[in-house]
Design an enzyme around this catalytic site. Structure first.
Site: not given
Ligand code: ZN
Length: 295
Positions: A121, A57, A190
């Site tokens: 992330e 992400h 993303d």
């Molecule tokens: Zn995401």
């Protein structure tokens, strides 16, 4: 009356085994003695890792806000890679627990990916601020490559080390190292077009990538009959994407094309099916046979 009778009969029925349970000597024994779990004597060979997928992400915010959202909000990820020149990779959720990063969607026949994936992330702005409203006029359906913000070099090195390690430990299939967009194409874009999937494959052996020769060979076939929408959708499904059954390239179907292009043809993500996109999809299907176990 009938209702009361039924309720009474049910209560009587339910109370019987309960009384029986409490008064049998065996049940009393079970509460007073402690037994040994023997994990040595017998072992099963039918087993596999619970973690099957890695989902990457970007956060669409800076370091400070990303930390706050992922540590105090109702979303999380196992790992966080800041946009900062330090030597740290932050582990926010133990790998043995679920992080709340994937949401609705699916890939490779699996849904509820929070149950079976590790989420990473990366702090990145996503679409550059000056292009955030670019889709509001009707001329543009999807963001092109240039609209996406760059990742810094150190972030990519951290991602490489981390993904390599997780993929090795859980024996994750290359196809199942994916972006959020790959599993939720109508909700997410993303980690975007600037995420260097090709480089990660070529420099670190991470994830899936097609053979250029296979792609060229498919594109050069003079006899290539234009495949039907259904045939192309079936090829997407074979690779792992969720896509609907309609006979046209409606918006949800074009979202899948766009997500695929962000991953495998990032310089020209259009959301429109073309010969090169199709050839890449077919080249991937030739190279990566389905290997998932669903037991
Ligand atoms: Zn995401």
């Amino acid at each position: 009356m009938a209702k009361n009778f039924t309720a009474l009969a049910l209560a009587t029925f339910l109370s019987l085994p309960l009384i029986a349970c409490v008064t049998t000597p065996k049940a009393q024994m079970a509460t007073t003695e402690s037994f040994v779990i023997d994990s040595e004597t017998y072992q099963s060979t039918s087993k596999s890792q619970r973690i099957k997928t890695i989902v990457l992400h970007y956060t669409v915010s800076d370091n400070e806000r990303s930390i706050k959202t992922l540590t105090t909000g109702n979303v999380s990820a196992h790992y966080l890679i800041l946009d900062k020149n330090d030597d740290k990779i932050y582990n926010l959720v133990p790998e043995s627990e679920r992080a709340w990063h994937a949401g609705e969607g699916g890939f490779s026949g699996r849904t509820i990916l929070n149950d079976t994936s590790i989420g990473i992330e990366i702090v990145n702005a996503g679409i550059k601020p000056e292009y955030r409203d670019a889709l509001k006029d009707d001329t543009l359906d999807y963001h092109p490559y240039d609209h996406y913000a760059d990742f810094n070099e150190l972030q990519i090195k951290k991602v490489a080390q981390l993904v390599q390690d997780i993929a090795r430990r859980y024996d994750i299939s290359p196809k199942n190292i994916i972006g959020h967009a790959d599993m939720a194409p109508s909700r997410k874009i993303d980690p975007g077009a600037k995420f260097p999937w090709e480089r990660l494959y070529k420099e670190y052996g991470i994830g899936a990538w097609y053979n250029e020769a296979d792609k060229q060979e498919i594109m050069n076939r003079r006899t290539l009959v234009t495949p039907s929408v259904q045939e192309i959708k079936q090829a997407f499904r074979k690779y792992g994407y969720q896509i609907n059954n309609s006979d046209e390239w409606d918006k949800p179907s074009r979202d899948v094309i766009y997500a695929f292009q962000l991953h495998f043809r990032p310089l020209k993500p259009t959301g429109i099916m073309d010969i090169e996109t199709y050839a890449i999809l077919q080249a991937l299907n030739m190279k990566y046979a389905s290997r998932d176990d669903f037991y």
